[in-house]
Structure formats: structure tokens, C-alpha cells
Motif scaffolding. Structure first.
Motif, PDB file in Angstrom:
ATOM      1  N   GLU A   1      -1.185  -3.953  24.670  1.00 31.95           N
ATOM      2  CA  GLU A   1       0.280  -4.238  24.750  1.00 31.95           C
ATOM      3  C   GLU A   1       0.709  -5.718  24.685  1.00 31.95           C
ATOM      4  OE1 GLU A   1       2.952  -1.567  27.045  1.00 31.95           O
ATOM      5  OE2 GLU A   1       1.203  -0.393  27.454  1.00 31.95           O
ATOM      6  N   ALA A   2       0.217  -6.559  25.607  1.00 30.45           N
ATOM      7  CA  ALA A   2       0.447  -7.902  25.682  1.00 30.45           C
ATOM      8  C   ALA A   2       0.019  -8.719  24.468  1.00 30.45           C
ATOM      9  CB  ALA A   2      -0.238  -8.694  26.526  1.00 30.45           C
ATOM     10  N   ARG A   3      -1.287  -8.359  23.461  1.00 28.27           N
ATOM     11  CA  ARG A   3      -1.533  -8.934  22.328  1.00 28.27           C
ATOM     12  C   ARG A   3      -0.608  -8.559  21.136  1.00 28.27           C
ATOM     13  NH1 ARG A   3      -6.896  -7.328  24.113  1.00 28.27           N
ATOM     14  NH2 ARG A   3      -6.763  -5.611  22.872  1.00 28.27           N
ATOM     15  N   GLU A   4       0.022  -7.177  21.153  1.00 26.77           N
ATOM     16  CA  GLU A   4       1.069  -6.877  20.186  1.00 26.77           C
ATOM     17  C   GLU A   4       2.028  -7.486  20.445  1.00 26.77           C
ATOM     18  OE1 GLU A   4       2.686  -4.686  17.177  1.00 26.77           O
ATOM     19  OE2 GLU A   4       0.780  -5.299  17.762  1.00 26.77           O
ATOM     20  N   LEU A   5       2.487  -7.760  21.608  1.00 27.69           N
ATOM     21  CA  LEU A   5       3.994  -8.637  21.966  1.00 27.69           C
ATOM     22  C   LEU A   5       3.873 -10.097  21.430  1.00 27.69           C
ATOM     23  CD1 LEU A   5       6.627  -8.441  23.287  1.00 27.69           C
ATOM     24  CD2 LEU A   5       5.506  -9.083  25.306  1.00 27.69           C
ATOM     25  N   SER A   6       2.649 -10.584  21.691  1.00 30.58           N
ATOM     26  CA  SER A   6       2.262 -11.820  21.335  1.00 30.58           C
ATOM     27  C   SER A   6       2.347 -11.872  19.650  1.00 30.58           C
ATOM     28  CB  SER A   6       0.824 -12.268  21.813  1.00 30.58           C
ATOM     29  OG  SER A   6       0.586 -13.690  21.164  1.00 30.58           O
ATOM     30  N   ARG A   7       1.871 -10.961  19.212  1.00 33.14           N
ATOM     31  CA  ARG A   7       1.942 -10.998  17.522  1.00 33.14           C
ATOM     32  C   ARG A   7       3.311 -10.758  17.186  1.00 33.14           C
ATOM     33  NH1 ARG A   7       2.885  -7.844  13.536  1.00 33.14           N
ATOM     34  NH2 ARG A   7       3.733  -6.200  14.606  1.00 33.14           N
ATOM     35  N   LEU A   8       4.113  -9.854  17.744  1.00 34.10           N
ATOM     36  CA  LEU A   8       5.514 -10.003  17.285  1.00 34.10           C
ATOM     37  C   LEU A   8       6.246 -11.300  17.474  1.00 34.10           C
ATOM     38  CD1 LEU A   8       6.717  -6.466  19.049  1.00 34.10           C
ATOM     39  CD2 LEU A   8       6.103  -7.022  16.559  1.00 34.10           C
ATOM     40  N   ARG A   9       5.999 -12.061  18.452  1.00 35.61           N
ATOM     41  CA  ARG A   9       6.519 -13.065  18.865  1.00 35.61           C
ATOM     42  C   ARG A   9       6.275 -14.198  17.612  1.00 35.61           C
ATOM     43  NH1 ARG A   9       9.759 -15.955  18.690  1.00 35.61           N
ATOM     44  NH2 ARG A   9      10.395 -17.556  19.914  1.00 35.61           N
ATOM     45  N   THR A  10       4.732 -14.318  17.379  1.00 33.24           N
ATOM     46  CA  THR A  10       4.168 -15.115  16.200  1.00 33.24           C
ATOM     47  C   THR A  10       4.890 -14.947  15.131  1.00 33.24           C
ATOM     48  OG1 THR A  10       2.131 -15.278  17.568  1.00 33.24           O
ATOM     49  CG2 THR A  10       2.102 -16.177  15.426  1.00 33.24           C
ATOM     50  N   ALA A  11       5.234 -13.485  14.655  1.00 32.70           N
ATOM     51  CA  ALA A  11       5.855 -13.239  13.512  1.00 32.70           C
ATOM     52  C   ALA A  11       7.116 -13.617  13.540  1.00 32.70           C
ATOM     53  CB  ALA A  11       5.540 -11.780  13.302  1.00 32.70           C
ATOM     54  N   GLY A  12       7.776 -13.896  14.678  1.00 28.70           N
ATOM     55  CA  GLY A  12       9.243 -14.075  14.691  1.00 28.70           C
ATOM     56  C   GLY A  12       9.941 -12.738  14.730  1.00 28.70           C
ATOM     57  N   GLU A  13       9.417 -11.566  15.057  1.00 30.36           N
ATOM     58  CA  GLU A  13      10.437 -10.233  15.093  1.00 30.36           C
ATOM     59  C   GLU A  13      10.800 -10.206  16.399  1.00 30.36           C
ATOM     60  OE1 GLU A  13       8.072  -7.152  13.953  1.00 30.36           O
ATOM     61  OE2 GLU A  13       6.752  -8.277  12.558  1.00 30.36           O
ATOM     62  N   VAL A  14      10.630 -11.074  17.479  1.00 32.26           N
ATOM     63  CA  VAL A  14      11.257 -11.023  18.679  1.00 32.26           C
ATOM     64  C   VAL A  14      11.447 -12.346  19.074  1.00 32.26           C
ATOM     65  CG1 VAL A  14      10.424  -8.810  19.730  1.00 32.26           C
ATOM     66  CG2 VAL A  14       9.302 -11.083  20.135  1.00 32.26           C
ATOM     67  N   ASN A  15      12.812 -12.783  19.664  1.00 34.04           N
ATOM     68  CA  ASN A  15      12.864 -14.099  20.129  1.00 34.04           C
ATOM     69  C   ASN A  15      12.467 -14.620  21.455  1.00 34.04           C
ATOM     70  OD1 ASN A  15      14.428 -12.692  22.074  1.00 34.04           O
ATOM     71  ND2 ASN A  15      16.647 -13.795  21.201  1.00 34.04           N
ATOM     72  N   ALA A  16      12.580 -15.576  21.996  1.00 36.07           N
ATOM     73  CA  ALA A  16      12.189 -16.314  23.361  1.00 36.07           C
ATOM     74  C   ALA A  16      12.436 -15.509  24.348  1.00 36.07           C
ATOM     75  CB  ALA A  16      12.228 -17.705  23.357  1.00 36.07           C
ATOM     76  N   GLU A  17      13.821 -15.094  24.428  1.00 37.94           N
ATOM     77  CA  GLU A  17      14.108 -14.298  25.458  1.00 37.94           C
ATOM     78  C   GLU A  17      13.629 -12.940  25.869  1.00 37.94           C
ATOM     79  OE1 GLU A  17      18.628 -12.697  27.224  1.00 37.94           O
ATOM     80  OE2 GLU A  17      18.491 -14.031  25.468  1.00 37.94           O
ATOM     81  N   VAL A  18      13.624 -12.188  24.589  1.00 39.57           N
ATOM     82  CA  VAL A  18      13.006 -10.893  24.654  1.00 39.57           C
ATOM     83  C   VAL A  18      11.572 -11.101  24.992  1.00 39.57           C
ATOM     84  CG1 VAL A  18      12.501  -8.811  23.073  1.00 39.57           C
ATOM     85  CG2 VAL A  18      14.823  -9.970  22.931  1.00 39.57           C
ATOM     86  N   PHE A  19      10.880 -11.941  24.360  1.00 40.97           N
ATOM     87  CA  PHE A  19       9.654 -12.086  24.456  1.00 40.97           C
ATOM     88  C   PHE A  19       9.276 -12.255  25.922  1.00 40.97           C
ATOM     89  CE2 PHE A  19       5.886 -14.818  25.278  1.00 40.97           C
ATOM     90  CZ  PHE A  19       4.966 -14.171  24.787  1.00 40.97           C
ATOM     91  N   ARG A  20      10.061 -13.289  26.593  1.00 46.68           N
ATOM     92  CA  ARG A  20       9.758 -13.471  28.212  1.00 46.68           C
ATOM     93  C   ARG A  20      10.048 -12.240  28.966  1.00 46.68           C
ATOM     94  NH1 ARG A  20      12.248 -18.384  26.557  1.00 46.68           N
ATOM     95  NH2 ARG A  20      13.974 -17.769  27.336  1.00 46.68           N
ATOM     96  N   GLU A  21      11.266 -11.605  28.648  1.00 46.72           N
ATOM     97  CA  GLU A  21      11.424 -10.473  29.498  1.00 46.72           C
ATOM     98  C   GLU A  21      10.440  -9.291  29.484  1.00 46.72           C
ATOM     99  OE1 GLU A  21      14.836  -6.796  29.608  1.00 46.72           O
ATOM    100  OE2 GLU A  21      15.270  -8.546  28.334  1.00 46.72           O
TER     101      GLU A  21
END
Length: 525
Positions: free
Chosen positions: A491-511
Motif C-alpha cells: 500500500e505504501a508503494r502504491e501511495l508513493s506511485r500515486l504521489r509521483t504521478a501527481g494523482e494525490v497532493n501533498a496533504e492527502v499523501f501525508r495523511e
């Protein structure tokens, strides 16, 4: 003993002021500079003398590092054009405007010395901007623009400051030498920061103990700053680049508890240093005013007011150009936005407060030039620079939130909620798709596999609005724990992929990253 008492008293003053500011719903930086200024004028209070090294090496690195953690490369890519324009073009224009005004008002101040003042005040401050905007809910692009600009224009203005100081102390510098010095300081700092950030990221990824990881995260900005100073390159640039690199790779740390502990340590350190340094700004202004030569108080006050007005006017005009000519798309990201470009430009203009970095630069003005004589008009430059910093913190700081609310330049909470739910769905789907492979890797029992499957499917159903009744959770078994921890990594790797792809912003990523870390820490005891 006196120095220890002064430090303890300052920290106590800063914490008390921050608590009062919170209760009064007033930005802490604005209140603390006023408190520091008032305390500095109390009869019997000794002058506050802070060395530039203490600010540059002791205070700034963790604050800049923390500010850099708030900006990620995917977000930065969406606004890099206006950020580049503001971080380079606006800094140069502001420095030149302040220098021209200063020399025009007082012709005894040479162009090089006047440009020194302009370079000090040419940039917004990431520490002040982060502190002032912490309670604001700005739209994603505007928030990223304001924070990114404050990071990179600091590096630009400090390099210009060092070039201008060299021109004053050495009696002049030709254009080629100034450009070369600029490239050496800025480029060297960026390369050094990338190296430090890369090594720190590698160590954070391979480290095991949570306390060691937290300590490593805390010492990294100091390593970048001290190494940069020893190498005679920009320490600010080095710390910012190192912070961006570590932020981009922090998800790969093997210890979620280490990330949590590092975040907790940083929150405390940043809180103490941030509030203490804003109180110091007020105290320093009182000291500088008291040390002015007789008869220069009126001239300093007049120049400080004019310089502050010029800072706002130049920034406002530049933002108008950026909004309506150069980067309208970056400032107003969608046709259905609830605000117009001029409203966004107004907020960005008013968010450009000065703060800690200009203070550090002002304190770094040398006492003498190469020939042994005093640096021209140093006491006057110190008062004007610090007074402009205080004015922006108080005036802009206390009115920024009402302005944002009045103009309606606020983020859409519904959009964030949708983005958050989509990210949760994606990471849950990733965990389900890797369930069998993870079960084989940790040799999990079939009961553990089925329990994890039910838990993930319940989460997926809840996100689709079909939340089923919660079942009493059976006792946690070893195979279940190992399997769930392995899937949390997925799940952490998938979240990182979403962040790198710009599909989630910094606030959502940190939460979401924090939620994953909390669950991993709970399971691992």
C-alpha cells in the motif's frame, strides 16, 4: 550563566506568546515580533545580540528543511513556470527597485550598499510563509506556488546578497565575476544538497532503529548547512535541495515508526525554533534602533516605510503580470474555480511576508570592508531591513486570513475528500492484488489470509458507500501480523506511485502515509 538564562527566558517567552496567539486566533509570528519589540524597549532589558552563525547554522537549517518537506516534486512541476519567474525575475527586480529607491532617497548610500539592502529584502521567507499560511486552506496550486516561491527565491536573494557584499567590501565587482560567483554559490549549494539528500535517503531506507532514524532526519539539515559553509557555497540552497530529496524518498524508509518519531521530533523542534526566532526579530529591531547614531532615527523610519511600500508595489505589479500574461493557467487551474486570477494574484502578493532569512542576511553584513574601514551605513541598513521584516509580519500576517476569506480563494474540501477516497481505493486494490504473493512470502496460514482479505474487502466496500457491519476482531496471530505488514508495504508503494504521478497532493499523501505508518507501528508493537 547569563546566556543560559537569556536562552531559557526567550524560549519561555516564545512558547507563552504562541499559546496566547492560538487563543486569540492571531498568527504567532505577528504577535511574537510585537512582543519581542515591546520587551526590547523595556528599560533595563539588555541588548539582544545574535550572531549570524547562530541563525544561519543553528536555527535556519531545520526550519528550511521542514519547509521543504511541505513541497514535493510532483506539485512543483505543476507550477514551475511562475515559481521560476518569481524566484529569479521578481527577486532581481525587487532588489533593483529597493536599491534605486534607497540611493534616490539618500544619495550618500552607494549603489552597492543600497543593492545589499535590496538583496536582503528581495525574497519572501519560507519560515514566515509556512507559519502564516498554516491555518489557511488555500487551493492546491496557490499553496504550492507560495511555498515553492519562498523556498527558491531565498536561495536567489542570498546569493545576490553575497555578491553585493563582496562588491562593497572589495570596492567593486565586474559583471562576469558576479555571474560566476552566483553560479558557484547557487549551483554548488544545489549539488551539495543533492549529495547530502541522496546519502540521507539511503541511510533512512536501510536504517532499522526508529530512534536512530529520527536522529538522522534531525541531523541531516545541519550536515548540509555546515558542509556548505565549509565549501563556501550557499547553505540555504543545500538545505532546501536536501529536504526536497529526503521528502521524495521518505516513503521508502523501512521503519514506519521511524517516520512517525521523526515527524514528532521535528514538530517540537520547529515549534520552539520558529517561535523563538520571531521573538528575536522584534528584540533585534529594538537593539538596532537603540544603537543608531544620534539623529538618524527619522531617516531610518522614513526609509523603512518607503522600502516596505516598494516591496508590496513591485510584488503586486509582478503578480498581476504573472496572473494575466504569463501563467494564468497555473494560478487559475480550472474553468470552474471559485476565484479569478486577480483574486489569486492578490492573495499571493499579500502572502509574501519577510522573516528569518532576511534577518540572517542582515546580521551577516560585515563590520568592515577590505581596507579596514567600516561597512558603509551598516547600522542604518540593519534598522531598515529589520523594520521592513517586522512591518510585513505584522501588517500582512494579521490581515492575510481575512483577505483570503473575503476573496474566497480557498480550497475545495469536497475535492480533497474525493481525492483521499480514490487514493484509499487504489492502495486497497493494490493490497488485494498482492495478497497471495505476500501470503506465500511470509508463509501465512489460510485463516490469516482470509481474515486479511475480509478486512481489505470491508474497507473497499466502505469506500464505495456500502459499509458492512463490523465483526468482532479475533486475536491477532503471528501469521496475520506478518501478512498485514507485508501488504502495508504494498500500500505504501502504491501511495508513493500515486504521489509521483501527481494523482494525490501533498496533504492527502501525508495523511494517508501517517495512517499506514500508525497501522504498521500498531501491528509491530
Amino acid at each position: 550563566m547569563h546566556d543560559v538564562q537569556a536562552i531559557v527566558g526567550l524560549i519561555a517567552l516564545a512558547i507563552a506568546g504562541a499559546a496566547v496567539a492560538h487563543r486569540l486566533r492571531t498568527p504567532a509570528p505577528s504577535l511574537l515580533v510585537l512582543v519581542g519589540l515591546a520587551v526590547g524597549f523595556i528599560p533595563g532589558v539588555p541588548d539582544t545580540r545574535v550572531s549570524p552563525e547562530l541563525v544561519t547554522i543553528g536555527v535556519l537549517p531545520p526550519l528550511l528543511f521542514a519547509a521543504a518537506q511541505q513541497v514535493s516534486l510532483p506539485d512543483l512541476r505543476t507550477v514551475w513556470k511562475p515559481v521560476a519567474l518569481l524566484a529569479f525575475g521578481l527577486v532581481a527586480v525587487t532588489a533593483a527597485a529597493v536599491a534605486g529607491l534607497t540611493h534616490l532617497v539618500d544619495s550618500s548610500i552607494g549603489i552597492a550598499a543600497a543593492f545589499t539592502l535590496g538583496a536582503i529584502l528581495a525574497s519572501t521567507d519560507p519560515v514566515a510563509v509556512t507559519a502564516l499560511s498554516r491555518q489557511l486552506r488555500l487551493p492546491e496550486r496557490i499553496g504550492t506556488l507560495v511555498q515553492s516561491e519562498s523556498l527558491f527565491n531565498d536561495a536567489t536573494s542570498l546569493v545576490l546578497f553575497q555578491v553585493s557584499v563582496t562588491a562593497v567590501t572589495a570596492g567593486g565587482m565586474h559583471a562576469g565575476g558576479a555571474v560566476l560567483r552566483f553560479v558557484q554559490l547557487g549551483g554548488g549549494g544545489a549539488l551539495l544538497g543533492a549529495a547530502v539528500g541522496g546519502v540521507a535517503s539511503l541511510l533512512l531506507r536501510r536504517g532499522g532503529d526508529a530512534t536512530v532514524l529520527a536522529a538522522l532526519a534531525l541531523v541531516t539539515p545541519y550536515v548540509a548547512a555546515v558542509t556548505a559553509e565549509a565549501s563556501h557555497v550557499s547553505s540555504v540552497t543545500a538545505v532546501i535541495v536536501a529536504g526536497l530529496m529526503v521528502a521524495e524518498r521518505r516513503v521508502h524508509s523501512r521503519q514506519p515508526s521511524g517516520r512517525l518519531q521523526a515527524a514528532a521530533v521535528y514538530e517540537t523542534v520547529v515549534f520552539v525554533l520558529e517561535n523563538a526566532i520571531f521573538a528575536v526579530i522584534g528584540l533585534e529591531l529594538a537593539t538596532f534602533i537603540g544603537n543608531l547614531p544620534s539623529g538618524e532615527g527619522g531617516r531610518a523610519a522614513e526609509l523603512a516605510v518607503l522600502v516596505t511600500v516598494v516591496l508590496l508595489v513591485v510584488r503586486g505589479i509582478s503578480m498581476a503580470v504573472a496572473a494575466f500574461v504569463v501563467s494564468r493557467r497555473e494560478i487559475a487551474p480550472s474553468p470552474d474555480a471559485s476565484y479569478r486570477p486577480w483574486q489569486a494574484a492578490t492573495v499571493v502578493t499579500w502572502a509574501g511576508a519577510r522573516g528569518v532569512v532576511p534577518l540572517a542576511a542582515a546580521l551577516s553584513i560585515p563590520l568592515t570592508v577590505d581596507t579596514g574601514g567600516p561597512f558603509p551605513h551598516r547600522p542604518l541598513l540593519l534598522v531598515v531591513a529589520t523594520a521592513a521584516v517586522v512591518a510585513t509580519l505584522v501588517v500582512q500576517g494579521t490581515t492575510l486570513q481575512p483577505l483570503v476569506e473575503r476573496l474566497g480563494v480557498v480550497g475545495d474540501p469536497g475535492r480533497l475528500a474525493t481525492q483521499r477516497d480514490r487514493a484509499r481505493q487504489a492502495i486497497t486494490a493494490a493490497a488485494l492484488s498482492h495478497l497471495e504473493d505476500a501470503a506465500a512470502a511470509v508463509e501465512a496460514s489460510q485463516d490469516a489470509v482470509e481474515r486479511v482479505r475480509r478486512e481489505l474487502e470491508r474497507r473497499a466496500d466502505a469506500l464505495r458507500g456500502r459499509l458492512e457491519a463490523e465483526e468482532p476482531a479475533p486475536p491477532v496471530t503471528g501469521s496475520f501480523t506478518d501478512l498485514r505488514l507485508r501488504l502495508l508495504e504494498v500500500e505504501a508503494r502504491e501511495l508513493s506511485r500515486l504521489r509521483t504521478a501527481g494523482e494525490v497532493n501533498a496533504e492527502v499523501f501525508r495523511e494517508l502515509q501517517r495512517q499506514l505508518d500508525l497501522e504498521a507501528t500498531r501491528l509491530s508493537g
